[in-house]
Design a protein around this motif. Sequence first.
Motif, mmCIF file in Angstrom:
data_model
loop_
_atom_site.group_PDB
_atom_site.id
_atom_site.type_symbol
_atom_site.label_atom_id
_atom_site.label_comp_id
_atom_site.label_asym_id
_atom_site.label_seq_id
_atom_site.Cartn_x
_atom_site.Cartn_y
_atom_site.Cartn_z
ATOM 1 N N UNK A 228 1.402 6.637 -11.629
ATOM 2 C CA UNK A 228 0.392 5.598 -11.794
ATOM 3 C C UNK A 228 0.907 4.274 -12.352
ATOM 4 N N UNK A 229 1.661 4.260 -13.441
ATOM 5 C CA UNK A 229 2.094 2.953 -13.972
ATOM 6 C C UNK A 229 2.934 2.152 -12.973
ATOM 7 N N UNK A 230 3.678 2.846 -12.128
ATOM 8 C CA UNK A 230 4.582 2.173 -11.187
ATOM 9 C C UNK A 230 3.852 1.703 -9.942
ATOM 10 N N UNK A 231 2.721 2.310 -9.656
ATOM 11 C CA UNK A 231 1.870 1.798 -8.592
ATOM 12 C C UNK A 231 1.134 0.565 -9.087
ATOM 13 N N UNK A 232 0.686 0.641 -10.325
ATOM 14 C CA UNK A 232 -0.054 -0.473 -10.925
ATOM 15 C C UNK A 232 0.793 -1.741 -11.038
ATOM 16 N N UNK A 233 2.052 -1.583 -11.452
ATOM 17 C CA UNK A 233 2.872 -2.786 -11.642
ATOM 18 C C UNK A 233 3.637 -3.201 -10.388
ATOM 19 N N UNK A 234 3.440 -2.475 -9.284
ATOM 20 C CA UNK A 234 4.057 -2.854 -8.021
ATOM 21 C C UNK A 234 5.497 -2.410 -7.848
ATOM 22 N N UNK A 235 5.998 -1.597 -8.769
ATOM 23 C CA UNK A 235 7.374 -1.111 -8.642
ATOM 24 C C UNK A 235 7.528 -0.238 -7.408
ATOM 25 N N UNK A 236 6.524 0.586 -7.140
ATOM 26 C CA UNK A 236 6.560 1.510 -6.001
ATOM 27 C C UNK A 236 5.330 1.356 -5.136
ATOM 28 N N UNK A 237 5.526 1.578 -3.855
ATOM 29 C CA UNK A 237 4.422 1.856 -2.945
ATOM 30 C C UNK A 237 4.528 3.345 -2.673
#
Length: 172
Positions: free
Chosen positions: A80-89
Motif C-alpha cells: 500500500x505505501x508504495x502504491x500511494x507514493x507512486x513507487x510501484x504500479x
Amino acid sequence: QLHSMILWGPPGTGKTTLARLLAQRSAAEFIQMSAVLAGIKDVRAAVERAREVRAGSGRETVLFLDEVHRFSKSQQDSFLPYLEDGTLTFIGATTENPSFEVISALLSRARVYVLKSLEPDDIAELLRRALVDPERGLGREAVDIDEDALALMARAADGDGRRALNMLEIAS
C-alpha cells in the motif's frame, strides 16, 4: 500511465502475458513475483529496485504478483505505501474471486479486470500461430498437423492457452 490492477481469470487466459505487454507498452521496468514463493523481503527488494530505476531513468516500475490471493493480509498491506507514493504500479493475477481474497484497501486502489476462458476457435488460432512462428514457436521444425487433430487439441485444452501450447509441444 499505467494504473494498478487485478487480473482475475482461469488458468491459461493470459494474465501474465497481459501484464508483461502493459509494462512493455508503457516502457516500465517489469518485476515478476509469485506469491507462492515470495515474501515481504522480496517486496522490499522490488521497492528498492523501483527506486533505483526511477532515480536512474525516471521510468515506472510494474510489480506483477502472480497468485496474489496466496499473500496474507499483512503481505498485501505491505504494498500500500508504495502504491500511494507512486513507487510501484501493482498488477496482481488471481484465479480466485478478488472480492474475497484481496484486501479491500488494495482493491480500492486497483481496477479489476475479468478474463474469460479462451474459446476452442481462439485456441486453434493460437496453435496455428505457434506452428509457423520460427522464434517462439515450432516454425523451424516444419510440424504438420491435421486440422481435425488441431481442433481436438483446442477442445481438450478446456479454455487454457498454456495447456494447448504444452500439448502441441509434446505432440510435435
